[in-house]
Design a protein around this motif. Structure first.
Motif, PDB file in Angstrom:
ATOM      1  N   GLU A 190     -11.878  24.369  40.053  1.00 38.67           N
ATOM      2  CA  GLU A 190     -11.736  23.869  41.243  1.00 38.67           C
ATOM      3  C   GLU A 190     -13.072  22.961  41.856  1.00 38.67           C
ATOM      4  N   PRO A 191     -13.121  21.862  42.045  1.00 38.81           N
ATOM      5  CA  PRO A 191     -14.023  21.185  42.435  1.00 38.81           C
ATOM      6  C   PRO A 191     -14.533  21.526  43.764  1.00 38.81           C
ATOM      7  N   ARG A 192     -15.909  21.541  43.939  1.00 42.46           N
ATOM      8  CA  ARG A 192     -16.337  21.698  45.319  1.00 42.46           C
ATOM      9  C   ARG A 192     -15.990  20.586  46.309  1.00 42.46           C
ATOM     10  N   ASN A 193     -16.109  20.903  47.653  1.00 41.38           N
ATOM     11  CA  ASN A 193     -16.142  19.818  48.481  1.00 41.38           C
ATOM     12  C   ASN A 193     -17.532  19.292  49.072  1.00 41.38           C
TER      13      ASN A 193
ATOM     14  N   VAL B 229     -33.736  23.104  49.676  1.00 41.34           N
ATOM     15  CA  VAL B 229     -33.093  22.825  48.218  1.00 41.34           C
ATOM     16  C   VAL B 229     -31.478  23.379  48.286  1.00 41.34           C
ATOM     17  N   VAL B 230     -30.774  22.419  47.675  1.00 45.48           N
ATOM     18  CA  VAL B 230     -29.402  22.633  47.233  1.00 45.48           C
ATOM     19  C   VAL B 230     -29.280  22.858  45.788  1.00 45.48           C
ATOM     20  N   LEU B 231     -29.041  24.004  45.500  1.00 48.50           N
ATOM     21  CA  LEU B 231     -28.975  24.644  44.132  1.00 48.50           C
ATOM     22  C   LEU B 231     -27.516  24.565  43.691  1.00 48.50           C
ATOM     23  N   VAL B 232     -27.258  23.605  42.668  1.00 44.19           N
ATOM     24  CA  VAL B 232     -25.716  23.210  42.450  1.00 44.19           C
ATOM     25  C   VAL B 232     -25.505  23.821  40.999  1.00 44.19           C
ATOM     26  N   PHE B 233     -24.693  25.007  40.622  1.00 46.31           N
ATOM     27  CA  PHE B 233     -24.449  25.479  39.515  1.00 46.31           C
ATOM     28  C   PHE B 233     -23.295  24.807  39.087  1.00 46.31           C
TER      29      PHE B 233
ATOM     30  N   ARG C 253     -36.568  26.262  53.571  1.00 50.57           N
ATOM     31  CA  ARG C 253     -37.991  25.783  53.284  1.00 50.57           C
ATOM     32  C   ARG C 253     -38.772  27.071  53.224  1.00 50.57           C
ATOM     33  N   THR C 254     -38.069  28.229  53.728  1.00 50.07           N
ATOM     34  CA  THR C 254     -38.746  29.589  53.671  1.00 50.07           C
ATOM     35  C   THR C 254     -38.089  30.280  52.410  1.00 50.07           C
ATOM     36  N   GLY C 255     -37.392  29.641  51.891  1.00 42.40           N
ATOM     37  CA  GLY C 255     -36.897  30.550  50.404  1.00 42.40           C
ATOM     38  C   GLY C 255     -35.675  31.355  50.814  1.00 42.40           C
ATOM     39  N   THR C 256     -35.069  31.101  52.001  1.00 43.09           N
ATOM     40  CA  THR C 256     -33.749  31.914  52.405  1.00 43.09           C
ATOM     41  C   THR C 256     -32.799  31.040  52.191  1.00 43.09           C
ATOM     42  N   ILE C 257     -31.725  31.865  51.448  1.00 43.02           N
ATOM     43  CA  ILE C 257     -30.403  31.377  51.388  1.00 43.02           C
ATOM     44  C   ILE C 257     -29.680  31.102  52.488  1.00 43.02           C
ATOM     45  N   ARG C 258     -29.299  30.083  53.178  1.00 45.03           N
ATOM     46  CA  ARG C 258     -28.460  30.126  54.389  1.00 45.03           C
ATOM     47  C   ARG C 258     -27.190  29.637  54.384  1.00 45.03           C
ATOM     48  N   TRP C 259     -26.632  29.260  53.103  1.00 39.88           N
ATOM     49  CA  TRP C 259     -25.048  29.109  52.863  1.00 39.88           C
ATOM     50  C   TRP C 259     -24.789  29.091  51.312  1.00 39.88           C
ATOM     51  N   SER C 260     -23.530  29.534  50.995  1.00 38.15           N
ATOM     52  CA  SER C 260     -23.201  29.341  49.543  1.00 38.15           C
ATOM     53  C   SER C 260     -21.906  29.424  49.527  1.00 38.15           C
ATOM     54  N   VAL C 261     -21.409  28.691  48.297  1.00 36.53           N
ATOM     55  CA  VAL C 261     -19.896  28.931  47.962  1.00 36.53           C
ATOM     56  C   VAL C 261     -19.675  28.911  46.635  1.00 36.53           C
ATOM     57  N   VAL C 262     -18.782  29.565  46.262  1.00 34.53           N
ATOM     58  CA  VAL C 262     -18.707  29.853  44.712  1.00 34.53           C
ATOM     59  C   VAL C 262     -17.122  29.634  44.464  1.00 34.53           C
ATOM     60  N   ASN C 263     -16.817  28.715  43.365  1.00 31.74           N
ATOM     61  CA  ASN C 263     -15.546  28.281  43.478  1.00 31.74           C
ATOM     62  C   ASN C 263     -15.079  28.575  41.852  1.00 31.74           C
ATOM     63  N   PRO C 264     -13.752  28.663  41.517  1.00 30.50           N
ATOM     64  CA  PRO C 264     -13.552  29.004  40.337  1.00 30.50           C
ATOM     65  C   PRO C 264     -13.443  27.722  39.363  1.00 30.50           C
ATOM     66  N   LEU C 265     -13.769  27.889  38.135  1.00 27.58           N
ATOM     67  CA  LEU C 265     -14.274  26.853  37.028  1.00 27.58           C
ATOM     68  C   LEU C 265     -13.258  25.693  37.452  1.00 27.58           C
TER      69      LEU C 265
ATOM     70  N   GLY D 270     -20.044  31.994  28.626  1.00 25.13           N
ATOM     71  CA  GLY D 270     -21.380  31.463  28.379  1.00 25.13           C
ATOM     72  C   GLY D 270     -21.952  30.306  29.342  1.00 25.13           C
ATOM     73  N   CYS D 271     -21.061  30.400  30.317  1.00 26.29           N
ATOM     74  CA  CYS D 271     -21.748  29.116  31.290  1.00 26.29           C
ATOM     75  C   CYS D 271     -21.792  29.876  32.643  1.00 26.29           C
ATOM     76  N   ALA D 272     -22.167  28.792  33.451  1.00 20.68           N
ATOM     77  CA  ALA D 272     -22.359  29.177  35.177  1.00 20.68           C
ATOM     78  C   ALA D 272     -20.972  29.009  35.660  1.00 20.68           C
ATOM     79  N   LEU D 273     -20.618  29.302  36.639  1.00 25.76           N
ATOM     80  CA  LEU D 273     -19.437  29.103  37.493  1.00 25.76           C
ATOM     81  C   LEU D 273     -19.847  27.912  38.608  1.00 25.76           C
ATOM     82  N   ARG D 274     -18.991  27.589  39.050  1.00 25.11           N
ATOM     83  CA  ARG D 274     -19.303  26.590  40.481  1.00 25.11           C
ATOM     84  C   ARG D 274     -19.998  27.176  41.741  1.00 25.11           C
ATOM     85  N   GLY D 275     -20.896  27.320  41.621  1.00 29.00           N
ATOM     86  CA  GLY D 275     -21.874  28.031  42.621  1.00 29.00           C
ATOM     87  C   GLY D 275     -22.649  27.129  43.422  1.00 29.00           C
TER      88      GLY D 275
END
Length: 156
Positions: free
Chosen positions: A137-140, A34-38, A123-135, A112-117
């Motif tokens: 700034e778009p992600r790559n 899963v890629v969870l995109v806030f 598949r085991t439910g483990t976070i393998r990578w993440s990034v959090v950008n300022p509001l 009252g909103c999510a940041l760009r995380g």
């Protein structure tokens, strides 16, 4: 703010997608990465360009289940998904307001909103990578592709 670290268990949650269908993160366990995109706000300029760019990368979308999460209400997400022809689930974090984003350390209570995380969860439910950008700034998206490719090679 504290973000869950790579190697930690992804906080489980239950919510609804833009069609009112129930979605639970743990339902993907053992079945799909899963890629969870806030993202902060439906219909905002940077969010729309980010999600449209994701929509336009079908090979990237095929690599995992993409779940985009905002604090917008369900009906706003449905209108947004329809207007942008988004082929992935938009999940509401409207009530309790920001609970999912808070669990991932990306809720901005002043706005009252999510940041760009973004969190890549295996598949085991483990976070393998993440990034959090300022509001503003778009992600790559190439970073997503690289994280997913590495995830695939780590599982061989």
């Amino acid at each position: 703010m504290t973000f869950p670290a790579a190697g930690s268990r992804a906080p489980d949650f239950s919510t609804q997608n833009q069609y009112g269908e129930p979605v639970r993160l743990s339902d993907y366990a053992g079945r799909r990465d899963v890629v969870l995109v806030f993202y902060p706000y439906a219909f905002s300029q940077v969010c729309t360009s980010e999600l449209a760019a994701l929509r336009d990368r079908p090979s990237l979308l095929a690599a995992a289940e993409f779940l985009a999460v905002s604090c917008d209400p369900l009906f706003t997400l449905r209108a947004y998904s329809d207007a942008q022809a988004l082929p992935f689930s938009l999940l509401t974090d409207f009530w309790p307001h920001g609970a999912i984003a808070s669990a991932y350390g990306v809720f901005d209570p002043a706005r009252g909103c999510a940041l760009r995380g973004t969190f890549v969860i295996d598949r085991t439910g483990t976070i393998r990578w993440s990034v959090v950008n300022p509001l503003p700034e778009p992600r790559n998206l190439d970073d997503y592709a690289e994280a997913l490719a590495k995830l695939g090679s780590d599982l061989r």
